[in-house]
Design a protein around this motif. Structure first.
Motif, PDB file in Angstrom:
ATOM      1  N   GLY A 143       0.816  -1.211   0.000  1.00  0.00           N
ATOM      2  CA  GLY A 143       0.000   0.000   0.000  1.00  0.00           C
ATOM      3  C   GLY A 143       0.843   1.251   0.000  1.00  0.00           C
ATOM      4  O   GLY A 143       0.472   2.277  -0.601  1.00  0.00           O
ATOM      5  N   ASN A 149      -1.874   3.883  -6.892  1.00  0.00           N
ATOM      6  CA  ASN A 149      -2.935   3.418  -5.984  1.00  0.00           C
ATOM      7  C   ASN A 149      -3.726   2.254  -6.574  1.00  0.00           C
ATOM      8  O   ASN A 149      -4.881   2.018  -6.209  1.00  0.00           O
ATOM      9  CB  ASN A 149      -3.901   4.551  -5.612  1.00  0.00           C
ATOM     10  CG  ASN A 149      -3.223   5.615  -4.762  1.00  0.00           C
ATOM     11  OD1 ASN A 149      -2.296   5.326  -4.007  1.00  0.00           O
ATOM     12  ND2 ASN A 149      -3.668   6.854  -4.893  1.00  0.00           N
ATOM     13  N   LYS A 174      -4.764  -1.469   2.786  1.00  0.00           N
ATOM     14  CA  LYS A 174      -5.719  -0.410   3.130  1.00  0.00           C
ATOM     15  C   LYS A 174      -5.285   0.366   4.377  1.00  0.00           C
ATOM     16  O   LYS A 174      -5.592   1.556   4.516  1.00  0.00           O
ATOM     17  CB  LYS A 174      -7.105  -1.021   3.370  1.00  0.00           C
ATOM     18  CG  LYS A 174      -7.864  -1.386   2.105  1.00  0.00           C
ATOM     19  CD  LYS A 174      -8.418  -0.150   1.414  1.00  0.00           C
ATOM     20  CE  LYS A 174      -9.367  -0.495   0.291  1.00  0.00           C
ATOM     21  NZ  LYS A 174      -9.886   0.720  -0.394  1.00  0.00           N
ATOM     22  N   GLU A 175      -4.568  -0.325   5.271  1.00  0.00           N
ATOM     23  CA  GLU A 175      -4.130   0.363   6.490  1.00  0.00           C
ATOM     24  C   GLU A 175      -3.145   1.485   6.180  1.00  0.00           C
ATOM     25  O   GLU A 175      -3.215   2.576   6.756  1.00  0.00           O
ATOM     26  CB  GLU A 175      -3.491  -0.618   7.484  1.00  0.00           C
ATOM     27  CG  GLU A 175      -2.968   0.095   8.732  1.00  0.00           C
ATOM     28  CD  GLU A 175      -2.474  -0.826   9.817  1.00  0.00           C
ATOM     29  OE1 GLU A 175      -1.623  -0.376  10.614  1.00  0.00           O
ATOM     30  OE2 GLU A 175      -2.914  -1.977   9.889  1.00  0.00           O
ATOM     31  N   PRO A 178      -5.449   4.098   2.340  1.00  0.00           N
ATOM     32  CA  PRO A 178      -6.906   3.955   2.200  1.00  0.00           C
ATOM     33  C   PRO A 178      -7.414   4.178   0.777  1.00  0.00           C
ATOM     34  O   PRO A 178      -8.526   3.768   0.442  1.00  0.00           O
ATOM     35  CB  PRO A 178      -7.457   5.037   3.145  1.00  0.00           C
ATOM     36  CG  PRO A 178      -6.348   5.306   4.114  1.00  0.00           C
ATOM     37  CD  PRO A 178      -5.090   5.141   3.326  1.00  0.00           C
ATOM     38  N   LYS A 179      -6.597   4.792  -0.072  1.00  0.00           N
ATOM     39  CA  LYS A 179      -7.027   5.096  -1.444  1.00  0.00           C
ATOM     40  C   LYS A 179      -6.783   3.942  -2.422  1.00  0.00           C
ATOM     41  O   LYS A 179      -7.230   4.002  -3.575  1.00  0.00           O
ATOM     42  CB  LYS A 179      -6.289   6.332  -1.962  1.00  0.00           C
ATOM     43  CG  LYS A 179      -6.598   7.617  -1.198  1.00  0.00           C
ATOM     44  CD  LYS A 179      -5.789   8.775  -1.768  1.00  0.00           C
ATOM     45  CE  LYS A 179      -6.067  10.070  -1.018  1.00  0.00           C
ATOM     46  NZ  LYS A 179      -5.252  11.198  -1.550  1.00  0.00           N
ATOM     47  N   SER A 181      -6.858   0.607  -4.639  1.00  0.00           N
ATOM     48  CA  SER A 181      -7.896  -0.261  -5.192  1.00  0.00           C
ATOM     49  C   SER A 181      -7.227  -1.513  -5.760  1.00  0.00           C
ATOM     50  O   SER A 181      -6.017  -1.519  -6.023  1.00  0.00           O
ATOM     51  CB  SER A 181      -8.700   0.456  -6.280  1.00  0.00           C
ATOM     52  OG  SER A 181      -7.872   0.802  -7.379  1.00  0.00           O
ATOM     53  N   SER A 328     -11.883  -4.029  -6.751  1.00  0.00           N
ATOM     54  CA  SER A 328     -12.475  -2.746  -6.382  1.00  0.00           C
ATOM     55  C   SER A 328     -12.080  -1.660  -7.372  1.00  0.00           C
ATOM     56  O   SER A 328     -12.616  -0.563  -7.345  1.00  0.00           O
ATOM     57  CB  SER A 328     -12.047  -2.355  -4.971  1.00  0.00           C
ATOM     58  OG  SER A 328     -10.629  -2.273  -4.874  1.00  0.00           O
TER      59      SER A 328
END
Length: 330
Positions: A143, A149, A174-175, A178-179, A181, A328
């Motif tokens: 991440g 992203n 995600k931690e 957060p953006k 996918s 996602s």
């Protein structure tokens, strides 16, 4: 491959490890393994490595057969059991019923099989790759390393053993970002590097710059396109020093060594070995960053180490989510 003749010779000095009857400490037990894929395939390579280490220590006599078709799996298992194997390992996922049937027919033989099912008394123990903890940590790194992203993920089949690692990886990513996918794809094969490579190219074309290499072939595509990859089960950074950032490693030694010890002690029983794949038991770990040690931001490394410490202390638990992960990315 093992011939029928060598199996018969192997049986010559058989000393059954009957439950409740201990063997002499220096007795080499006869261990066999039946694999549906090549020895070098990620999952199987970890079992093979642990057994070869026990063989090198002089604890076991080890024979194994690779690339066994599902239709032949039961026959090969029976040949090993009849030939004197005292402990038989392998992956029973596509041949569950057949493997359990063989175990019933050979109650004095110990069986330790990769399985999503439960143990079967008295002699069929199960294990699984519960390495979701380092998968989460590797996701944290992924991440932080993506610039677009967008992360691409290529898996074999959407079964619990794959799903839980992908879901943990995604939660870790995600931690730290957060953006981020994800694009998720399954090639419906355990060993088809060209197919995995093509699936990866398609993800890169859509903007993915970090790829989750659940299968062989992903890191090759990432290397060709100058992208980054996150390894799974084994550490392939030596082969891809500028591509593979980190890997969640599976160590089968705790499970294999426990099984060997219990067979020798005459105490082997039907139980779930899954816990011995967790970080607490040294059954899994995050591989050293190696060539990427100075390329991963220091603050991210600090976050990962803190999370690793929390996992080992029991203050943070990585969720085991066996549901099929979904894309996602748009």
């Amino acid at each position: 491959m093992t011939s029928r003749r060598s199996l018969l010779a192997w049986a010559g000095s058989l000393a059954l490890a009957t439950p409740g009857l201990a063997l002499a400490a220096d007795t080499k037990i006869k261990v066999a393994a039946v694999y549906t894929v090549p020895f070098e395939q990620q999952w199987v390579s970890r079992i093979h490595k642990a057994l070869k280490a026990a063989e090198a220590r002089g604890e076991i006599e080890y024979k194994a057969t690779e690339n066994v078709a599902n239709a032949d799996y039961e026959r090969v298992m029976r040949e090993y059991a009849t030939g004197g194997a005292q402990l038989i390992l392998g992956e029973a996922f596509a041949v569950e019923a057949a493997a359990r049937k063989v175990a019933k027919d050979f109650p004095k033989t110990a069986f330790l099989l990769g399985s999503s099912g439960k143990p079967q008394a008295p002699n069929f123990a199960v294990f699984d790759n519960f390495i979701q903890e380092p998968a989460y940590l590797s996701g944290m790194i992924a991440g932080a390393m993506t610039k677009t992203n967008k992360i691409g993920m290529v898996g074999g089949f959407p079964i619990p053993e794959v799903n839980r690692l992908m879901n943990a990886f995604m939660a870790g990513a995600k931690e730290t970002n957060p953006k981020v996918s994800f694009t998720v794809s399954f090639i419906n094969s355990w060993f088809d590097p060209p197919k995995a490579k093509e699936a990866t190219f398609a993800m890169i074309d859509k903007g993915a710059d970090v790829l989750y290499a659940e299968r062989f072939g992903v890191s090759d595509a990432a290397k060709e396109k100058g992208k980054l990859a996150i390894g799974n089960v084994i550490n392939t950074q030596p082969q891809y020093p500028d591509t593979v950032v980190a890997s969640a490693l599976w160590n089968m030694e705790p499970s294999v060594d426990r099984a060997i010890k219990l067979v020798k002690e005459g105490k082997f029983a039907a139980e779930d070995y899954g816990i011995y794949s967790t970080m607490k038991y040294k059954g899994s770990e995050l591989a050293p960053l190696g060539t990427f040690e100075k390329k991963v931001p220091a603050d991210v490394v600090a976050k990962v180490k803190a999370k690793e410490k929390a996992i080992l202390a029991g203050s943070f638990s990585v969720k085991v989510d066996d549901s099929q992960p979904k894309s996602s990315a748009q």
